[in-house]
Scaffold this motif. Structure first.
Motif, PDB file in Angstrom:
ATOM      1  N   ILE A  85       0.845  -1.204   0.000  1.00  0.00           N
ATOM      2  CA  ILE A  85       0.000   0.000   0.000  1.00  0.00           C
ATOM      3  C   ILE A  85       0.874   1.247   0.000  1.00  0.00           C
ATOM      4  CG2 ILE A  85      -1.710   1.323   1.293  1.00  0.00           C
ATOM      5  CD1 ILE A  85      -2.799  -1.329   2.353  1.00  0.00           C
ATOM      6  N   ALA A  86       0.624   2.134  -0.976  1.00  0.00           N
ATOM      7  CA  ALA A  86       1.363   3.395  -1.086  1.00  0.00           C
ATOM      8  C   ALA A  86       0.340   4.510  -1.283  1.00  0.00           C
ATOM      9  CB  ALA A  86       2.341   3.347  -2.261  1.00  0.00           C
ATOM     10  N   ASP A  87      -0.133   5.074  -0.174  1.00  0.00           N
ATOM     11  CA  ASP A  87      -1.184   6.098  -0.241  1.00  0.00           C
ATOM     12  C   ASP A  87      -0.673   7.385  -0.886  1.00  0.00           C
ATOM     13  OD1 ASP A  87      -2.955   4.426   0.995  1.00  0.00           O
ATOM     14  OD2 ASP A  87      -2.454   5.133   3.014  1.00  0.00           O
ATOM     15  N   ILE A  88      -1.538   8.032  -1.663  1.00  0.00           N
ATOM     16  CA  ILE A  88      -1.222   9.311  -2.290  1.00  0.00           C
ATOM     17  C   ILE A  88      -2.261  10.326  -1.852  1.00  0.00           C
ATOM     18  CG2 ILE A  88      -0.895  10.548  -4.459  1.00  0.00           C
ATOM     19  CD1 ILE A  88      -0.306   7.955  -5.798  1.00  0.00           C
ATOM     20  N   GLY A  89      -1.843  11.259  -1.004  1.00  0.00           N
ATOM     21  CA  GLY A  89      -2.756  12.308  -0.584  1.00  0.00           C
ATOM     22  C   GLY A  89      -4.043  11.740  -0.001  1.00  0.00           C
ATOM     23  N   ILE A  90      -5.158  12.150  -0.601  1.00  0.00           N
ATOM     24  CA  ILE A  90      -6.456  11.695  -0.102  1.00  0.00           C
ATOM     25  C   ILE A  90      -6.816  10.310  -0.642  1.00  0.00           C
ATOM     26  CG2 ILE A  90      -7.324  14.057   0.177  1.00  0.00           C
ATOM     27  CD1 ILE A  90      -8.881  13.662  -2.430  1.00  0.00           C
TER      28      ILE A  90
ATOM     29  N   MET B  74      11.596  -5.440   0.467  1.00  0.00           N
ATOM     30  CA  MET B  74      11.806  -4.736   1.724  1.00  0.00           C
ATOM     31  C   MET B  74      13.252  -4.845   2.212  1.00  0.00           C
ATOM     32  SD  MET B  74       8.648  -3.779   1.982  1.00  0.00           S
ATOM     33  CE  MET B  74       8.510  -3.115   3.656  1.00  0.00           C
ATOM     34  N   GLN B  75      13.664  -3.802   2.905  1.00  0.00           N
ATOM     35  CA  GLN B  75      14.980  -3.800   3.543  1.00  0.00           C
ATOM     36  C   GLN B  75      14.847  -3.073   4.874  1.00  0.00           C
ATOM     37  OE1 GLN B  75      18.444  -1.412   2.048  1.00  0.00           O
ATOM     38  NE2 GLN B  75      19.351  -3.433   1.661  1.00  0.00           N
ATOM     39  N   GLU B  76      15.094  -3.790   5.948  1.00  0.00           N
ATOM     40  CA  GLU B  76      14.978  -3.239   7.302  1.00  0.00           C
ATOM     41  C   GLU B  76      13.612  -2.605   7.539  1.00  0.00           C
ATOM     42  OE1 GLU B  76      18.269  -0.619   7.858  1.00  0.00           O
ATOM     43  OE2 GLU B  76      19.769  -2.221   7.742  1.00  0.00           O
ATOM     44  N   GLY B  77      12.581  -3.288   7.086  1.00  0.00           N
ATOM     45  CA  GLY B  77      11.224  -2.846   7.344  1.00  0.00           C
ATOM     46  C   GLY B  77      10.695  -1.766   6.429  1.00  0.00           C
ATOM     47  N   GLU B  78      11.509  -1.289   5.504  1.00  0.00           N
ATOM     48  CA  GLU B  78      11.082  -0.234   4.580  1.00  0.00           C
ATOM     49  C   GLU B  78      11.222  -0.734   3.138  1.00  0.00           C
ATOM     50  OE1 GLU B  78       9.732   2.546   5.273  1.00  0.00           O
ATOM     51  OE2 GLU B  78      10.146   2.817   7.417  1.00  0.00           O
ATOM     52  N   PRO B  79      10.366  -0.236   2.232  1.00  0.00           N
ATOM     53  CA  PRO B  79      10.489  -0.647   0.827  1.00  0.00           C
ATOM     54  C   PRO B  79      11.766  -0.098   0.195  1.00  0.00           C
ATOM     55  CG  PRO B  79       8.897   1.136   1.036  1.00  0.00           C
ATOM     56  CD  PRO B  79       9.260   0.714   2.438  1.00  0.00           C
ATOM     57  N   ALA B  80      12.518  -0.961  -0.467  1.00  0.00           N
ATOM     58  CA  ALA B  80      13.736  -0.536  -1.162  1.00  0.00           C
ATOM     59  C   ALA B  80      13.512  -0.485  -2.671  1.00  0.00           C
ATOM     60  CB  ALA B  80      14.888  -1.483  -0.837  1.00  0.00           C
ATOM     61  N   ILE B  81      12.703  -1.434  -3.170  1.00  0.00           N
ATOM     62  CA  ILE B  81      12.396  -1.490  -4.609  1.00  0.00           C
ATOM     63  C   ILE B  81      10.893  -1.701  -4.763  1.00  0.00           C
ATOM     64  CG2 ILE B  81      12.865  -2.600  -6.825  1.00  0.00           C
ATOM     65  CD1 ILE B  81      15.415  -3.781  -5.606  1.00  0.00           C
TER      66      ILE B  81
ATOM     67  N   TYR C 156       3.608   6.687  -7.389  1.00  0.00           N
ATOM     68  CA  TYR C 156       3.794   6.306  -5.997  1.00  0.00           C
ATOM     69  C   TYR C 156       5.231   6.442  -5.499  1.00  0.00           C
ATOM     70  CZ  TYR C 156      -0.750   4.064  -6.662  1.00  0.00           C
ATOM     71  OH  TYR C 156      -2.066   3.818  -6.944  1.00  0.00           O
ATOM     72  N   PHE C 157       6.152   6.611  -6.430  1.00  0.00           N
ATOM     73  CA  PHE C 157       7.567   6.575  -6.064  1.00  0.00           C
ATOM     74  C   PHE C 157       7.892   7.534  -4.918  1.00  0.00           C
ATOM     75  CE2 PHE C 157      12.048   7.749  -6.558  1.00  0.00           C
ATOM     76  CZ  PHE C 157      12.653   6.516  -6.677  1.00  0.00           C
ATOM     77  N   HIS C 158       7.369   8.768  -4.983  1.00  0.00           N
ATOM     78  CA  HIS C 158       7.756   9.787  -4.006  1.00  0.00           C
ATOM     79  C   HIS C 158       7.047   9.642  -2.663  1.00  0.00           C
ATOM     80  CE1 HIS C 158       4.022  11.531  -5.485  1.00  0.00           C
ATOM     81  NE2 HIS C 158       3.990  12.272  -4.397  1.00  0.00           N
ATOM     82  N   THR C 159       6.045   8.746  -2.595  1.00  0.00           N
ATOM     83  CA  THR C 159       5.304   8.597  -1.332  1.00  0.00           C
ATOM     84  C   THR C 159       5.942   7.588  -0.389  1.00  0.00           C
ATOM     85  OG1 THR C 159       3.845   6.825  -2.106  1.00  0.00           O
ATOM     86  CG2 THR C 159       3.190   9.095  -2.621  1.00  0.00           C
ATOM     87  N   THR C 160       6.956   6.872  -0.839  1.00  0.00           N
ATOM     88  CA  THR C 160       7.619   5.870  -0.004  1.00  0.00           C
ATOM     89  C   THR C 160       9.107   6.198   0.107  1.00  0.00           C
ATOM     90  OG1 THR C 160       8.307   4.354  -1.768  1.00  0.00           O
ATOM     91  CG2 THR C 160       6.023   4.179  -1.009  1.00  0.00           C
ATOM     92  N   LYS C 161       9.796   5.380   0.889  1.00  0.00           N
ATOM     93  CA  LYS C 161      11.246   5.545   1.033  1.00  0.00           C
ATOM     94  C   LYS C 161      12.026   4.710   0.018  1.00  0.00           C
ATOM     95  CE  LYS C 161      11.119   6.717   5.952  1.00  0.00           C
ATOM     96  NZ  LYS C 161      11.615   6.395   7.315  1.00  0.00           N
ATOM     97  N   ALA C 162      11.301   4.087  -0.918  1.00  0.00           N
ATOM     98  CA  ALA C 162      11.969   3.265  -1.934  1.00  0.00           C
ATOM     99  C   ALA C 162      12.891   4.121  -2.785  1.00  0.00           C
ATOM    100  CB  ALA C 162      10.930   2.573  -2.811  1.00  0.00           C
TER     101      ALA C 162
END
Length: 358
Positions: free
Chosen positions: A54-59, A70-77, A98-104
């Motif tokens: 799930i990668a929410d965008i705004g509303i 995943m890497q250390e609990g965060e999305p990497a790719i 969605y790219f900018h909404t995650t730490k990937a």
């Protein structure tokens, strides 16, 4: 089996599977999940590969990306999948949004045949519109396998890949540009090279004259380079054959027992290879020639059409196949039964030999 072998084995299976893949889900299950597994990740462990991430965008809530490595609990790719017949367009993809909404740090857009890797080289936290790395699984090159290996779980390092991503992206873009220019030279391209060899005024007529000359010059340059590589490979093979023949002749002159003795084990290996290939090619075309240090299995009894070589001495045993550049690919075997593991590699060799014949 090392990483390169696993990728080539997957590539060999892809085209056989395509007719059965009628949906995107089938493409994911048959092509993309095995690819992720080859990269060393457990597709059934959500701590490594999180499906429907799930990668929410705004509303907009509950928006999902097909997979997140995943890497250390965060999305990497982030991975977005399409049906294998669908074209890949990052501007219309969820991945781009969605790219900018995650730490990937990386995005992968694929239809199971083409794989496009993206990052944010041009603007931080915004996915680039062009990939920094792209390949086709059915036509993957050795250099591309080396780059892909950086994404393997055992070697994955974000900083290392990011540092080389810029060079790789511009290298690929330059290759695309040069390929386009070599096929259809543009006016600036013709003007630049004409200036290097022509001292007069460069008029439209002069450019029209030099355009075909420049195009032909590049084609000759590439052709010469290919011929030199082939010539070098053939000379190496001839030298090896001559060395073996010299040893046999020398032993015969000295009245010694012949150095080349075809063993039952070598013949058994030959029959195994022949059996694996007979459904794809006339078995009568598969022959062998024994040498002092190896046992060669050939197509059409031609030394230039080597299917494989078997090294079945008293030490470590190997099967060796030659790639498209006549470079040896060596695989250790512990018994002749292990030869069955290399059927796909042998079929690829047969395919190249038959293609060259055509």
């Amino acid at each position: 089996m090392d990483f390169k072998d696993q990728i080539l084995q997957l590539a060999a299976r892809v085209e056989k599977l395509l007719p059965q893949l009628k949906t995107e889900e089938a493409t994911k299950n048959a092509l993309i999940m095995p690819f992720i597994q080859v990269l060393g990740y457990d597709v059934f462990n959500p701590f490594e590969v999180n499906p429907e991430f799930i990668a929410d965008i705004g509303i907009k809530k509950g928006e999902k990306v097909d997979y997140a490595i995943m890497q250390e609990g965060e999305p990497a790719i982030l991975i977005e999948c399409k049906h294998h017949l669908e074209k890949l367009d990052p501007h219309n993809s969820q991945l781009f949004r969605y790219f900018h909404t995650t730490k990937a740090k990386f995005g992968l857009l694929t239809n199971g045949l083409t794989y496009r890797f993206y990052t944010d080289l041009e603007e931080k936290n915004k996915m680039d519109s062009t990939p920094f790395f792209e390949f086709s699984i059915t036509e993957i090159k050795e250099t591309e396998i080396a780059e892909l290996k950086k994404f393997h779980k055992s070697y994955f390092d974000i900083d290392s890949i990011t540092n080389t991503a810029s060079e790789l992206k511009y290298l690929n873009e330059l290759k695309t540009y040069l390929n386009k220019e070599l096929l259809t030279p543009s006016d600036p391209f013709v003007t630049f090279f004409t200036k290097q060899i022509y001292t007069g005024t460069i008029t439209a007529r002069i450019k029209e004259q030099f355009g075909p000359i420049i195009k032909r010059s590049f084609h000759l340059l590439i052709s010469d380079a290919i011929n030199e590589r082939l010539k070098s490979a053939l000379n190496q093979e001839k030298a090896l054959d001559a060395t073996e023949a010299g040893k046999v002749e020398e032993a015969a002159q000295e009245g010694q027992t012949p150095l080349i003795v075809t063993t039952e084990e070598e013949l058994e290996g030959f029959y195994i290879v022949k059996a694996m290939l007979r459904s794809h090619i006339d078995a009568k075309r598969i022959t062998y020639r024994d040498a002092q240090s190896y046992f060669a299995i050939l197509l059409d009894d031609n030394n230039r059409k080597t299917i494989c070589r078997l090294y079945l001495g008293t030490g470590k045993q190997y099967i060796v196949v030659l790639d498209e550049n006549k470079k040896e690919q060596k695989f250790e075997i512990t018994s002749l039964d292990d030869l069955y593991q290399h059927g796909e590699a042998l079929l690829q060799v047969i395919g190249r030999l038959e293609k060259a014949k055509a």
